[in-house]
Enzyme design. Structure first.
Site, PDB file in Angstrom:
ATOM      1  CE  LYS A  35      -3.654  -0.307   2.597  1.00 56.79           C
ATOM      2  NZ  LYS A  35      -4.397  -0.383   3.877  1.00 56.79           N
ATOM      3  NE  ARG A 105      -6.334   4.192   5.244  1.00 58.43           N
ATOM      4  CZ  ARG A 105      -7.635   4.063   5.027  1.00 58.43           C
ATOM      5  NH1 ARG A 105      -8.187   2.890   4.959  1.00 58.43           N
ATOM      6  NH2 ARG A 105      -8.379   5.123   4.862  1.00 58.43           N
ATOM      7  N   GLY A 114      -8.203  -6.559   5.293  1.00 59.51           N
ATOM      8  CA  GLY A 114      -8.913  -6.523   6.572  1.00 59.51           C
ATOM      9  C   GLY A 114      -8.282  -7.302   7.702  1.00 59.51           C
ATOM     10  CG  MET A 116      -2.495  -7.020   9.998  1.00 62.33           C
ATOM     11  SD  MET A 116      -0.833  -6.778   9.446  1.00 62.33           S
ATOM     12  CE  MET A 116      -1.068  -6.243   7.786  1.00 62.33           C
ATOM     13  NE  ARG A 344      -6.579  -3.897  -2.333  1.00 60.26           N
ATOM     14  CZ  ARG A 344      -7.078  -4.075  -1.123  1.00 60.26           C
ATOM     15  NH1 ARG A 344      -6.277  -4.172  -0.101  1.00 60.26           N
ATOM     16  NH2 ARG A 344      -8.355  -4.158  -0.915  1.00 60.26           N
ATOM     17  CG  HIS A 467     -13.750 -10.022   4.935  1.00 60.31           C
ATOM     18  ND1 HIS A 467     -14.156 -11.266   5.360  1.00 60.31           N
ATOM     19  CD2 HIS A 467     -12.418  -9.967   5.120  1.00 60.31           C
ATOM     20  CE1 HIS A 467     -13.108 -11.929   5.803  1.00 60.31           C
ATOM     21  NE2 HIS A 467     -12.038 -11.156   5.667  1.00 60.31           N
ATOM     22  CB  SER A 788       6.094 -44.397 -20.399  1.00 59.19           C
ATOM     23  OG  SER A 788       5.127 -43.651 -19.697  1.00 59.19           O
ATOM     24  CB  CYS A 856       1.975 -42.629 -18.210  1.00 63.13           C
ATOM     25  SG  CYS A 856       2.670 -44.197 -17.682  1.00 63.13           S
ATOM     26  CE1 TYR A 876       4.150 -39.505 -22.603  1.00 63.08           C
ATOM     27  CE2 TYR A 876       5.906 -39.729 -24.248  1.00 63.08           C
ATOM     28  CZ  TYR A 876       5.052 -40.299 -23.304  1.00 63.08           C
ATOM     29  OH  TYR A 876       5.090 -41.636 -23.051  1.00 63.08           O
TER      30      TYR A 876
HETATM   31  C1  PEP Z   1       2.523 -46.026 -12.629  1.00 67.61           C
HETATM   32  O1  PEP Z   1       2.921 -46.952 -11.928  1.00 67.61           O
HETATM   33  O2  PEP Z   1       2.906 -44.853 -12.494  1.00 67.61           O
HETATM   34  C2  PEP Z   1       1.533 -46.260 -13.691  1.00 67.61           C
HETATM   35  C3  PEP Z   1       1.162 -45.307 -14.507  1.00 67.61           C
HETATM   36  O3  PEP Z   1       0.952 -47.500 -13.729  1.00 67.61           O
HETATM   37  P1  PEP Z   1      -0.204 -47.998 -12.760  1.00 67.61           P
HETATM   38  O4  PEP Z   1      -0.664 -46.806 -11.975  1.00 67.61           O
HETATM   39  O5  PEP Z   1      -1.246 -48.564 -13.644  1.00 67.61           O
HETATM   40  O6  PEP Z   1       0.532 -49.015 -11.959  1.00 67.61           O
END
Ligand code: PEP
Ligand code: MG
Length: 899
Positions: A35, A105, A114, A116, A344, A467, A788, A856, A876
């Site tokens: 402020k 303030r 609000g 303080m 602000r 508030h 993965s 995954c 990914y």
């Molecule tokens: C994992 O183990 O991260 C996975 C994706 O396989 P699940 O959860 O099916 O064991």
């Protein structure tokens, strides 16, 4: 020797503060508070700000550390800053003939609305009041200001209860038959002041004492309970301290040419570029915020005070351009002169955050990159929050359960039981696991813990900037406020709405998107992502991110949703989910339990076309994108009846046999099933015959799956679909497992392609979800064309803790006691699991430079884990279709941050 630091900065000394902080604006905000820094910055850019000065956060911290003692020359510096304000205003503090009044303030680095303390009208005393009446000729105004000072000083600085003050006022209102305090006649207000002075005998007549004690009270309020709770919830550090802003009072209650208000430069609910807020003619700021008098909309100001509105609009645009951000401003008009008291960055809903970021970028005020950074993944998540289903709402309206409407100040649908106070809301939610809607006449900072625990908030009073509205928006809680139809009876713990009585504990539903209240629990649905601003923002995010975003999807419908949300592939299809379908389970059980090769082949032949159709559907939905299909993973007993159920059933059948019933055939079947289940039973099935181990033990099963995958790919590719199947082998720990299983399966894939006379572009690869696989990634990559990370199993096996039990067991204590800072099943444990991943990426790519690597496990949708995946150079992340938009934004933010 005292500390000779500069503890006090005038609003016109921002350069000195900047120099002290080495040119860092963030540093100035830390020193002067948000402020104070803004008031000084506004002064610098020529906005009309009432003169004043800031006592720094450093002074607050030094004061608290020294056990409530001002540091060094702080107070002398404050007094000389006050002299400077006297020069700027031509008024004198404590001088009856031309008095200067100031406000005191709090103002921390981050806004804590609000939380303080604030004291207004400092400088008034018996003599000054008489002098002011002579000067401005309005004794009603002077004594109203004076009674406000004694009341605020009493409650805030002296720590007195507020009720006795309210009782006096209510007595006078009743006596004079008026419904608001400002309407009391001057003699009444004079008497009120005297009564208040009796309630607050320690109220000092010396203005300098008033200022000093108020400053100390603000410092101390930093450590007050409500400020402390708020900081915990908002993740604000406890050691920042608050600054104190001492500023010339300007009055919005000096007649019909005076006013006060709070306004946002854009609509804080929708993000629309339209000034939105509340104002009141002839009132003081607290009247607007507390919602004790019905406020008017800023659009009305445009009609009632057109010149001033125009001036305000120009300043608002100016400030928004200066800060390149939507502003939340407080203003006062004193006898026709507009003053800006505060600006602000405005708090806003998730929807508004997205729209404002996109609009600011399109207006050229910020870059697309800034826009992507301005919105948090949580805000995108909020778009996926439930709304009431159209059918549920229609049914509720038809049944007459829509009981009231109010202001839609924080969007989303919330369903819960009514709790009339914050402590109960917190208790019911935390201890009893109940969903709660907190219902209050209005909320105060003391209610924040209940608001956080509740699903939604409903209040009788208050406006868009109340508030309740501010806090609800900040924490993404649906809220409806200003529902005047609520007649809350706190004593009997019930409310009456249009003749309907709702008791504490009854279910209600509120719709914060449009401001409606319903009796009962309405069904909710997840909305789809059709918001045009969000689509644009995510489109920009896609331009910046380098990580791909794929989805975990088992069925064509999931795959379609994933595509709609922007997924660029399927990172995991868990094929066993298809085996669990009710009409398939008997066939699957036959395949597992039979001793006969012929019967097993028949069962597999029955499953083959079903699986083929499943996969064909996925390929069609993901035309042009990769689809990773994982071969069967869970241990076989999961497809069979439970051992305990079978023994119970057997006992029943034996009793029936003894009683003479002819159940011989059933008895034999149950006996057979029990024997098979017993044979497959393992003490630790998650560490048992599952994944690739199962594939090796039962190669016909995985061969059938690969046949189904490649046949489906051949068929849809002949339909003209661009297919990229990737066959994933789960739970590998040793390269020889892969060597054995993959060789068999690749041979099957080749056979199928020859039979079909079609060539498809496929890959074989493996999950990395066992530490040994990560450690020996260089060898594994000789076979696997892709990795993965299955971080669910990898976390389980790295920690040696059960993913099925830990999160409801000791992990809870580990987290509450700080043994683990974070749940490793929610956010990847970077020093442990993350290290294994880093090694596996490096080693895998050393063997096979074009190795495709993704994730995954559930972590693929967690922004913090996504950041790690970005840094590790994964290709990914794959997550639930619902989290794809969040992952797109998080991946873009990582790319921007680590550019
Ligand atoms: C994992 O183990 O991260 C996975 C994706 O396989 P699940 O959860 O099916 O064991
Ligand atoms: Mg796994």
């Amino acid at each position: 020797m005292g500390d000779e630091r500069k503890w006090v900065y005038g609003f016109d000394e921002v350069e000195a503060a900047e120099a002290y902080m080495g040119g860092s604006w963030d540093g100035v905000r830390g020193l002067m508070g948000g402020k104070g820094a803004n008031l000084a910055e506004m002064t610098r850019v020529g906005v009309p700000v009432p003169p004043g000065f800031t006592v720094t956060t450093e002074a607050c911290n030094a004061y608290l550390k020294a056990g409530a003692k001002f540091p060094g020359e702080m107070w002398e510096q404050a007094l000389s800053a006050l002299k400077h304000v006297e020069e700027q205003t031509g008024k004198t503090f404590g001088e009856a003939s031309n008095p200067l009044l100031v406000s005191c303030r709090s103002g921390a680095k981050f806004s804590m609305p609000g939380m303080m303390d604030t004291v207004l009208n400092i400088g008034l005393n018996d003599d000054v009041a008489v002098g002011m009446v002579k000067l401005i000729g309005d004794d009603r105004f002077v004594y109203d200001s004076y009674r406000r000072l004694v009341q605020m000083f009493g409650t805030v600085v002296l720590g007195l209860e507020s009720e006795p003050f309210e009782e006096v006022l209510s007595e006078y209102r009743k006596h004079h038959k008026v419904d608001n305090d400002a309407a009391l006649p001057p003699e009444a207000l004079k008497e009120v002041v005297e009564r208040f002075k009796v309630l607050a005998p320690a109220f000092p007549q010396d203005p300098i004492d008033q200022l000093r004690l108020a400053t100390e009270a603000v410092f101390k309020s930093w450590n007050g309970k409500r400020a402390f709770d708020y900081r915990n919830a908002a993740k604000i550090a406890h050691d920042l301290g608050t600054a104190v802003n001492i500023q010339t009072m300007v009055f919005g209650n000096m007649g019909m040419d005076s006013a006060t208000g709070v306004a946002m430069t854009r609509d804080a609910t929708t993000g629309e570029d339209h000034i939105e807020g509340d104002f009141l003619i002839n009132a003081q700021g607290e009247d607007v915020v507390a919602g004790t008098r019905p406020t008017k909309a800023m659009d009305d100001m445009a009609v009632e005070m057109p010149g001033l509105y125009e001036e305000f609009r120009a300043i608002a645009k100016n400030l928004e351009n200066h800060y390149r951000e939507m502003q939340d401003m407080e203003f006062t008009v004193e006898r026709g002169k507009l003053w800006i008291l505060q600006t602000r960055d405005g708090k806003r809903t998730a929807q508004a955050a997205v729209r404002i970021a996109v609009d600011l970028a399109e207006e050229g005020l910020i870059t697309k990159e800034n826009a992507v950074m301005k919105v948090t993944p949580d805000q995108v998540d909020f778009f996926l929050h439930p709304q009431f289903s159209v059918e549920a709402k229609k049914a509720a309206v038809d049944a007459g359960s829509q009981i009231a409407t109010g202001l839609n100040v924080s969007p989303g649908a919330a369903v819960g039981v009514v709790a009339f106070d914050a402590d109960l809301a917190e208790k019911w939610s935390k201890e009893d696991g109940k969903k709660v809607i907190m219902v209050r006449p209005e909320t105060k900072p003391d209610d924040v813990h209940g608001m956080l625990a509740a699903q939604g908030i409903l209040t009788k009073l208050g406006g868009r900037t109340s508030h309740a509205a501010l806090v609800a928006r900040q924490f993404g809680k649906p809220a409806v406020v200003g529902v005047s139809a609520l007649d809350i009876d706190m004593a009997n713990r019930q409310m009456n709405v249009d003749g309907k009585v709702i008791n504490e504990g009854d279910w209600i539903s509120i719709d914060g998107t449009i401001g409606e209240v319903f009796l009962g629990a309405l069904d909710t649905v997840i909305p789809d992502l059709s918001d045009p601003w969000l689509s644009k923002l995510l489109g920009w995010a896609d331009e910046f991110r380098t990580l791909g975003v794929w989805a975990n999807a088992d069925y064509p419908l999931d795959a379609q949703r994933a595509r709609q949300n922007g997924a660029e592939g399927i990172g995991l299809c868990r094929t066993e989910h298809m085996f669990f379908e009710p009409e398939r389970i008997p066939v699957v059980q036959k395949m597992i339990t039979t001793e006969s090769d012929e019967e097993r082949r028949q069962a597999l032949d029955t499953l083959l076309p079903l699986q083929r159709e499943d996969f064909a559907g996925l390929f069609r939905a993901m035309d042009g994108y990769p689809v990773i299909i994982r071969l069967i993973d869970p241990p076989l007993h999961e497809f069979l009846p439970a051992f305990e159920d079978l023994t119970g059933e057997l006992a029943q059948l034996q009793i029936k046999t003894a009683a003479g019933d002819d159940v011989a055939a059933q008895l034999a079947d149950t006996q057979d099933m029990l024997e098979r289940v017993e044979a497959l039973r393992e003490a630790n099935p998650m560490l048992g015959t599952r994944g690739v181990r199962l594939g090796i033990m039962m190669p016909d099963l995985t061969k059938m799956q690969v046949r189904a995958i490649i046949e489906a790919a051949c068929i849809v590719s002949q339909e003209g679909v661009d297919v990229h199947p990737e066959v994933m082998i789960p739970l590998t720990s040793h390269v020889n497992e892969l060597k054995r299983q993959q060789t068999v399966l690749e041979a099957e894939a080749k056979v199928v392609m020859e039979e079909q006379g079609v060539d498809v572009d496929y890959k074989f690869g493996t999950m990395i979800e066992i530490p040994r696989a990560a450690i020996t990634a260089a060898e594994i990559a000789e076979y696997a064309q892709f990795f993965s990370f299955g971080t669910n199993d990898l976390t389980q096996t790295t920690f040696g803790i059960s993913r099925d039990d830990a999160e409801s067991g000791f992990l809870i204590d580990y987290l509450s006691e700080g043994i683990l800072a974070e749940n490793p099943f929610a956010s990847i444990d970077e020093p442990g699991v993350g290290k294994l991943m880093e090694w596996a990426v490096e080693q895998g790519r050393a063997t096979r430079p074009d190795l495709e690597v993704g994730i995954c496990g559930e972590h693929g949708g967690d922004p913090k884990s996504i950041d790690l995946c970005h840094r590790l150079g994964l290709n990914y992340v794959s997550c639930s279709p619902f989290r794809v938009p969040i992952a797109r934004l998080a991946a873009a933010q990582s790319a921007i941050i680590h550019k």
